[in-house]
Design an enzyme around this catalytic site. Sequence first.
Site, PDB file in Angstrom:
ATOM      1  N   GLU A  47       0.882  -1.175   0.000  1.00  0.00           N
ATOM      2  CA  GLU A  47       0.000   0.000   0.000  1.00  0.00           C
ATOM      3  C   GLU A  47       0.910   1.212   0.000  1.00  0.00           C
ATOM      4  O   GLU A  47       1.569   1.504   0.997  1.00  0.00           O
ATOM      5  CB  GLU A  47      -0.912   0.017   1.229  1.00  0.00           C
ATOM      6  CG  GLU A  47      -1.798   1.245   1.294  1.00  0.00           C
ATOM      7  CD  GLU A  47      -2.605   1.360   2.589  1.00  0.00           C
ATOM      8  OE1 GLU A  47      -2.932   2.504   2.971  1.00  0.00           O
ATOM      9  OE2 GLU A  47      -2.899   0.322   3.214  1.00  0.00           O
ATOM     10  N   ARG A  51       1.069  10.301   0.685  1.00  0.00           N
ATOM     11  CA  ARG A  51       1.342  11.331   1.697  1.00  0.00           C
ATOM     12  C   ARG A  51       2.505  12.235   1.314  1.00  0.00           C
ATOM     13  O   ARG A  51       2.830  13.159   2.064  1.00  0.00           O
ATOM     14  CB  ARG A  51       1.639  10.670   3.050  1.00  0.00           C
ATOM     15  CG  ARG A  51       0.480   9.865   3.595  1.00  0.00           C
ATOM     16  CD  ARG A  51       0.854   9.155   4.877  1.00  0.00           C
ATOM     17  NE  ARG A  51      -0.151   8.180   5.265  1.00  0.00           N
ATOM     18  CZ  ARG A  51      -0.018   7.309   6.248  1.00  0.00           C
ATOM     19  NH1 ARG A  51       1.089   7.291   6.962  1.00  0.00           N
ATOM     20  NH2 ARG A  51      -0.979   6.448   6.527  1.00  0.00           N
ATOM     21  N   THR A  75      -4.116   5.947   1.464  1.00  0.00           N
ATOM     22  CA  THR A  75      -4.437   7.293   1.927  1.00  0.00           C
ATOM     23  C   THR A  75      -5.129   8.092   0.824  1.00  0.00           C
ATOM     24  O   THR A  75      -4.837   9.266   0.607  1.00  0.00           O
ATOM     25  CB  THR A  75      -3.197   8.051   2.443  1.00  0.00           C
ATOM     26  OG1 THR A  75      -2.274   7.135   3.032  1.00  0.00           O
ATOM     27  CG2 THR A  75      -3.588   9.062   3.516  1.00  0.00           C
ATOM     28  N   LYS A 135     -11.009  -1.803   5.204  1.00  0.00           N
ATOM     29  CA  LYS A 135      -9.836  -1.582   6.044  1.00  0.00           C
ATOM     30  C   LYS A 135     -10.322  -1.077   7.402  1.00  0.00           C
ATOM     31  O   LYS A 135     -10.999  -0.049   7.466  1.00  0.00           O
ATOM     32  CB  LYS A 135      -8.925  -0.555   5.373  1.00  0.00           C
ATOM     33  CG  LYS A 135      -7.784  -0.046   6.242  1.00  0.00           C
ATOM     34  CD  LYS A 135      -6.914   0.923   5.439  1.00  0.00           C
ATOM     35  CE  LYS A 135      -5.828   1.544   6.290  1.00  0.00           C
ATOM     36  NZ  LYS A 135      -4.860   2.300   5.477  1.00  0.00           N
TER      37      LYS A 135
END
Length: 219
Positions: A47, A51, A75, A135
Amino acid sequence: MSIEQHQKRAAELLQAAGILPVVTVHTLDQARAVSAALLEGGLPAIELTLRTPVAMDALAMLKRELPDVVVGAGTVLTVAQMQQSIDAGADFLVTPGTPAHMADALAQAALPVVPGAASPTEMLALYARGFRVCKLFPASAVGGLAMIKGLAGPIPDLKLCPTGGITEDTAAEYLEQKNVVCIGGSWMVPGSWIEHGQWDKVRDSAAQAAKIVSRVRAH
């Protein structure tokens, strides 16, 4: 493909991964090297968090140069990021949380999606939209194993990928839960190792993580 088909594929991707390293990089070279080290250690999926400014370019680069690595864009906070990730070639998408407008967009996405949730109410809202994989984040902060065990009764066919606060020491116990399809973690990719190029440590930690998956699933 329908949401049912995409969710089936999301479950298959996570099942194959077992442990999903949550990777944050600041350069393309870091992305290339850390992904190669994880793959060598036996963790074929990551993953990649969005960011940092380089993340989207890193995603596209990995899909070109390391086709054996399954790359999830993590994210994902906005519909724009969702579309950018798809355009960059992401294999799947992961969100830390899923407000209604994002859930609507993700339900229409043309690839597998793992939407984030932190409560039974959020999970039921996702379930009602057709999601069957989510998740659980931040897992340890919202109850960890107790939360996961509690959810198994009322929503048994919702598969979870708990992420947040899981360590090498607690990984096996999470993976043993019947409603857990995969776990996310960053213990095998700490920022200091990535910053200092300690790829042998990443590889060895990934190998230990892969052994945990094999050991749990052999039972």
